[in-house]
Design a protein around this motif. Structure first.
Motif, short mmCIF file in Angstrom:
data_model
loop_
_atom_site.label_atom_id
_atom_site.label_comp_id
_atom_site.label_asym_id
_atom_site.label_seq_id
_atom_site.Cartn_x
_atom_site.Cartn_y
_atom_site.Cartn_z
N PHE A 77 0.84 -1.21 0.00
CA PHE A 77 0.00 0.00 0.00
C PHE A 77 0.87 1.25 0.00
CE2 PHE A 77 -2.83 -3.23 1.43
CZ PHE A 77 -4.06 -2.84 0.93
N PRO A 78 0.34 2.38 -0.50
CA PRO A 78 1.08 3.63 -0.37
C PRO A 78 1.40 3.87 1.12
CG PRO A 78 -0.87 3.95 -1.75
CD PRO A 78 -0.97 2.57 -1.17
N ALA A 79 2.57 4.44 1.40
CA ALA A 79 3.02 4.61 2.79
C ALA A 79 1.96 5.33 3.64
CB ALA A 79 4.32 5.39 2.82
N GLU A 80 1.27 6.32 3.03
CA GLU A 80 0.28 7.10 3.78
C GLU A 80 -0.91 6.25 4.22
OE1 GLU A 80 1.26 7.73 0.72
OE2 GLU A 80 2.30 9.67 0.69
N CYS A 81 -1.12 5.12 3.55
CA CYS A 81 -2.29 4.28 3.85
C CYS A 81 -1.99 3.23 4.92
CB CYS A 81 -2.77 3.58 2.59
SG CYS A 81 -3.29 4.71 1.31
N GLU A 82 -0.72 3.03 5.23
CA GLU A 82 -0.37 1.98 6.19
C GLU A 82 -1.09 2.22 7.51
OE1 GLU A 82 1.15 -0.75 5.72
OE2 GLU A 82 2.00 -0.40 3.73
N GLY A 83 -1.79 1.21 7.98
CA GLY A 83 -2.47 1.32 9.28
C GLY A 83 -3.84 2.00 9.19
N CYS A 84 -4.29 2.36 8.00
CA CYS A 84 -5.59 3.04 7.89
C CYS A 84 -6.72 2.05 8.21
CB CYS A 84 -5.78 3.62 6.50
SG CYS A 84 -7.35 4.51 6.34
N HIS A 85 -7.67 2.49 9.01
CA HIS A 85 -8.76 1.59 9.41
C HIS A 85 -9.70 1.27 8.25
CE1 HIS A 85 -12.05 4.75 10.24
NE2 HIS A 85 -11.10 5.31 9.56
N LEU A 86 -9.54 1.96 7.11
CA LEU A 86 -10.42 1.65 5.97
C LEU A 86 -9.82 0.61 5.04
CD1 LEU A 86 -12.07 5.08 5.17
CD2 LEU A 86 -12.92 3.18 6.51
N ILE A 87 -8.65 0.08 5.39
CA ILE A 87 -8.13 -1.05 4.62
C ILE A 87 -8.76 -2.32 5.19
CG2 ILE A 87 -6.09 -2.41 4.03
CD1 ILE A 87 -4.51 0.15 3.91
N LYS A 88 -9.52 -2.97 4.33
CA LYS A 88 -10.31 -4.11 4.80
C LYS A 88 -10.26 -5.23 3.77
CE LYS A 88 -13.45 -1.35 7.48
NZ LYS A 88 -14.60 -0.56 7.58
N GLU A 89 -10.91 -6.32 4.11
CA GLU A 89 -11.08 -7.39 3.13
C GLU A 89 -12.19 -6.96 2.18
OE1 GLU A 89 -9.84 -10.91 3.45
OE2 GLU A 89 -8.33 -9.90 4.67
#
Ligand code: SF4
Ligand code: SF4
Length: 341
Positions: A77-89
């Motif tokens: 993922f783009p570095a800014e997205c790491e750990g974002c709660h909207l990354i899901k299955e």
């Protein structure tokens, strides 16, 4: 063992941002995939172009989008997205289709909301027009961009379009841009406006059933409204809200919003008065959110629980008054925070 590896591989491939990198945001100086950003990284968001000046190279844009999506399919993922709660299955992004494009490339405003920086370089003239105090014109012209995106089919009639702040109605190309999109036959246009200035094209779009208009009222009383908005706009915005409600094809196209600002309007009594006033003038949909600065500058458990209590109060009061409601990103984050604690 093979099954375990398969499972790991599958999970990695199926993880994606909820928005699947299918959105484009044209900001004043950059083009990005997202606007709300990653709450676990002070709302940083993945940028496609920095120092963007309005000159668009479609081939290059498509290449950049595809590169990010290809990486995401591999689990990178783009570095800014790491750990974002909207990354899901979620299901994989299916094509290069863009679902949503938002224009927010202008920063001038005729309001002075305490939670926003847009107005800080704006001067409101006696005739109500707004100019920049630092001599910079309010950004680039989006009309050539819209035309090229239409010609390359990145904007189709099914692409949802958004206009957000600064204040769209004081952006010099707004009326013409909206007219162009309405004439082209876009089916859904979301506009965030303070409605201090009445727009004929917004009224037209509401009448056509195409425009969804969100207005941050942020208070139940004139006094608190002034504290949050920094200007005396309470009566004017209700007057314009009523005009828009009268002309809208469907009243639920107009949303009244409340941004919770800690220590100013984080009060059940204000929320209740806002809901009752909204109901009185015929608003059918409400939204609640939390001041972005809380997420950007740090939050604590106590505050998150307080916000979640206000969320619940808002939901119950909206139900009691038979009004549709929505909880926006920062308030959802507070809810998730409390539920996962
Ligand atoms: S910051 Fe979060 S919401 Fe924004 S694009 Fe990245 S994963 Fe999606
Ligand atoms: S109306 Fe919107 S753009 Fe203007 S100051 Fe308030 S939040 Fe900022």
């Amino acid at each position: 063992m093979i099954q375990l590896l398969r499972r790991m591989f599958k999970n990695k491939n199926n993880r994606n941002c909820q928005f699947k990198y299918k959105q484009l945001y044209f900001f004043g100086q950059n083009v990005a995939f997202c606007s709300n950003g990653n709450p676990s990284q002070q709302r940083k968001y993945p940028i496609i172009y920095k120092n963007f000046n309005g000159n668009i190279d479609i081939k290059d844009l498509l290449k950049k989008i595809e590169k990010v999506r290809k990486n995401v399919r591999k689990g990178i993922f783009p570095a800014e997205c790491e750990g974002c709660h909207l990354i899901k299955e979620v299901d994989e992004a299916d094509s290069l289709k863009i679902d949503f494009i938002q224009f927010s490339d202008y920063c001038l405003c005729n309001s002075r909301c305490i939670y926003c920086n847009s107005w800080r370089t704006s001067i409101v003239q006696e005739d109500g027009r707004v100019k920049s105090s630092v001599g910079i014109s309010d950004s680039y012209n989006i009309i050539p961009i819209i035309n090229i995106l239409i010609s390359k089919k990145l904007i189709t009639q099914n692409t949802a379009i958004g206009f957000a702040g600064g204040e769209p109605t004081v952006y010099q190309y707004f009326e013409d841009a909206l007219k162009l999109l309405l004439d082209f036959g876009i089916k859904q246009i979301k506009i965030y406006s303070n409605v201090i200035r009445y727009s004929e094209q917004i009224a037209r779009g509401l009448n056509m059933g195409v425009v969804d208009l969100t207005v941050s009222v942020d208070a139940g009383t004139k006094e608190i409204h002034k504290k949050v908005k920094g200007v005396e706009s309470y009566e004017l915005i209700y007057e314009n809200l009523k005009r828009y409600l009268q002309i809208a094809k469907n009243k639920s196209q107009i949303v009244s919003k409340y941004v919770i600002v800690p220590e100013i309007n984080d009060l059940e009594s204000e929320i209740e008065k806002w809901i009752l006033k909204s109901k009185e003038i015929g608003v059918k949909k409400l939204e609640i959110n939390l001041d972005d600065r809380v997420i950007e500058n740090g939050y604590n458990s106590e505050l998150m629980y307080k916000i979640n209590t206000l969320n619940n109060y808002f939901v119950n009061k909206s139900k009691e008054n038979n009004i549709d409601y929505d909880i926006c990103a920062n308030c959802l984050f507070a809810r998730d925070y409390c539920e996962n604690k």
